[in-house]
Enzyme design. Structure first.
Site, PDB file in Angstrom:
ATOM      1  N   MET A   1      40.073  15.068  55.561  1.00 39.33           N
ATOM      2  CA  MET A   1      39.459  15.853  56.633  1.00 39.33           C
ATOM      3  C   MET A   1      38.026  15.377  56.828  1.00 39.33           C
ATOM      4  O   MET A   1      37.099  15.841  56.163  1.00 39.33           O
ATOM      5  CB  MET A   1      39.511  17.349  56.288  1.00 39.33           C
ATOM      6  CG  MET A   1      40.912  17.928  56.333  1.00 39.33           C
ATOM      7  SD  MET A   1      41.010  19.617  55.695  1.00 39.33           S
ATOM      8  CE  MET A   1      41.139  19.286  53.920  1.00 39.33           C
TER       9      MET A   1
ATOM     10  N   CYS B   1      42.849   9.706  63.643  1.00 42.87           N
ATOM     11  CA  CYS B   1      41.574  10.364  63.912  1.00 42.87           C
ATOM     12  C   CYS B   1      41.339  10.490  65.416  1.00 42.87           C
ATOM     13  O   CYS B   1      41.358   9.492  66.135  1.00 42.87           O
ATOM     14  CB  CYS B   1      40.434   9.580  63.265  1.00 42.87           C
ATOM     15  SG  CYS B   1      38.805  10.326  63.557  1.00 42.87           S
TER      16      CYS B   1
END
Length: 341
Positions: A9, A99
Site C-alpha cells: 500500500m 498502481c
C-alpha cells in the site's frame, strides 16, 4: 488451507506499519511498497531503507515472509534491478502493474502498462530470465486502464511470461478504490490462466472475505486497507478471534498505535510521524468509534511527543470518553522556546 497476504500500500503501509500489522499474526506473507526502477541500478541501501526485512532473512520482525515489489516499464532495467534484488534474500519478487497513481502512470508505469499486454509479457519474461529459478517472480494487476477489455489478455501475457502467480485487484485504474470490487472478473481470469490467482479488493470484514472467495473462486486472498482498518482481520478470518470487532479490543489497539508511533520516532530523518498516526486512525475509525475520538483529540497536534503523551494517557486510563483530550499547552510553550532560541 487458504492463504492470506498483506497487500502493498504505497503511501500508507510502509515497513513500520507492515511490521505492526504482521505482528498481530494470521498472514502467510506480505509485499513491500513498490521500489521504483527507472534508468539506473539501485544500490543496496535503497532496499535496506525501504525493505529492511532483507537485513533479517526476508522476514518482518514478527516472522512473516516478505516479497519485494518493483515498479517500472523498461524490461532491461527491471531485469537488472531484479537480479540485484534477488541477492538480498527476499521470498520473491513482485511486479507492479496495478498502481493507479497519476505520477506513476504519467511515466508509463503501474496500471498504464495494462494497455499493452505484449509489453507486460516482455517485462515478466526479462525479469524471470534474470532471477535465479528458486526465487518466485509474481505480478499484481488490475482489470485494465479504463475498461476490462484487455483483462484476460493481460493476465495471459503475465502467466505466459513466467509469473508464478497473479494477484488481481478487481477494479480498473479509473475505478481507483471506489466500491464495488468486481470479483466476478477474477473468476474469469482464474479460468483463463494456468497459474494460481489471488483475489484482492474491498475485503474489509470476514463476511467480505467469504463473499470474495465465493464469487472469485479463489482460495487465496490479499488484504490491504481492510487490515489497516482492523489489524485483527487476518486472525478473525482464521477463526482465532471473534468475527466482529468489539470495544473490549480497543486497549490492545491503543498499544499497537503506541508501538507504531515509537517505531516511527526511531526512523532516521522521519518528520511526519504525526501525519502517519492520524492517517492510520482515519482508517481505524471504520472499526472502532474510539478511534474517531482519539483522532479528534490529536488532530491539532504536530509534535509526535505530544501525540505520544495523549495516547499513553489513553492506554493508562483504558479509554474514558474525555480522558484522551490533551491537558498540556504545547503550542504556546513551543512558540516561546523558538522565540528564545
Amino acid at each position: 488451507m487458504s492463504r492470506l497476504f498483506l497487500a502493498p500500500m504505497e503511501g500508507l503501509a510502509d515497513y513500520v506499519l507492515r511490521d505492526v500489522l504482521t505482528s498481530t499474526g494470521g498472514f502467510d506473507g506480505c509485499v513491500s511498497e513498490f521500489v521504483r526502477v527507472t534508468g539506473s541500478l539501485l544500490p543496496e541501501r535503497v532496499y535496506e531503507r525501504d525493505t529492511p526485512e532483507v537485513l533479517h532473512g526476508g522476514h518482518t520482525p514478527g516472522g512473516t515472509p516478505m516479497v519485494i515489489q518493483l515498479l517500472g516499464s523498461d524490461p532491461e532495467w527491471l531485469a537488472l534491478n531484479a537480479a540485484h534484488a534477488a541477492t538480498l534474500s527476499p521470498h520473491g519478487l513482485d511486479l507492479n502493474f496495478g498502481c493507479p497513481a497519476k505520477v506513476v502512470n504519467r511515466h508509463g508505469g503501474g496500471a498504464m502498462l495494462l494497455a499493452d499486454p505484449e509489453q507486460l509479457n516482455r517485462i515478466v519474461s526479462s525479469v524471470r530470465a534474470a532471477v535465479p529459478p528458486g526465487i518466485p517472480v509474481t505480478a499484481k494487476m488490475r482489470l485494465g486502464v479504463s475498461d476490462t477489455s484487455l483483462a484476460i489478455d493481460c493476465a495471459t501475457a503475465l502467466a505466459e511470461g513466467g509469473a508464478a502467480s497473479l494477484v488481481v485487484h478487481a477494479r480498473t485504474r479509473d475505478h481507483g478504490y471506489r466500491p464495488p470490487a468486481h470479483w466476478e472478473w477474477i473468476a474469469r481470469i482464474d479460468a483463463a490462466v494456468d497459474v494460481p490467482v489471488i483475489a484482492n479488493g474491498e475485503v474489509w470484514t470476514v463476511a467480505d472475505w467469504e463473499r470474495c472467495r465465493a464469487v472469485s473462486g479463489c482460495a487465496d486472498v490479499m488484504i490491504g486497507r481492510g487490515a489497516v482498518s482492523d489489524p485483527f482481520l487476518a486472525l478473525r478470518i482464521r477463526g482465532q478471534m471473534d468475527s466482529s470487532p468489539s470495544s473490549e479490543e480497543w486497549p490492545t489497539v491503543l498499544r499497537h498505535i503506541v508501538d507504531y508511533l515509537k517505531k516511527l520516532q526511531t526512523r532516521v530523518a522521519s518528520r511526519h510521524e504525526h501525519g502517519r498516526v492520524k492517517m492510520w486512525l482515519s482508517y481505524l475509525k471504520r472499526t472502532w468509534p474510539q478511534a474517531a475520538e482519539l483522532h479528534a483529540a490529536i488532530r491539532r497536534l504536530h509534535d509526535s511527543r505530544e501525540i505520544s503523551a495523549v495516547i499513553e494517557h489513553c492506554v493508562a486510563t483504558w479509554w474514558q470518553p474525555s480522558s484522551c483530550m490533551p491537558t498540556i499547552r504545547p503550542r504556546a510553550d513551543a512558540h516561546a522556546q523558538q522565540c528564545h532560541d
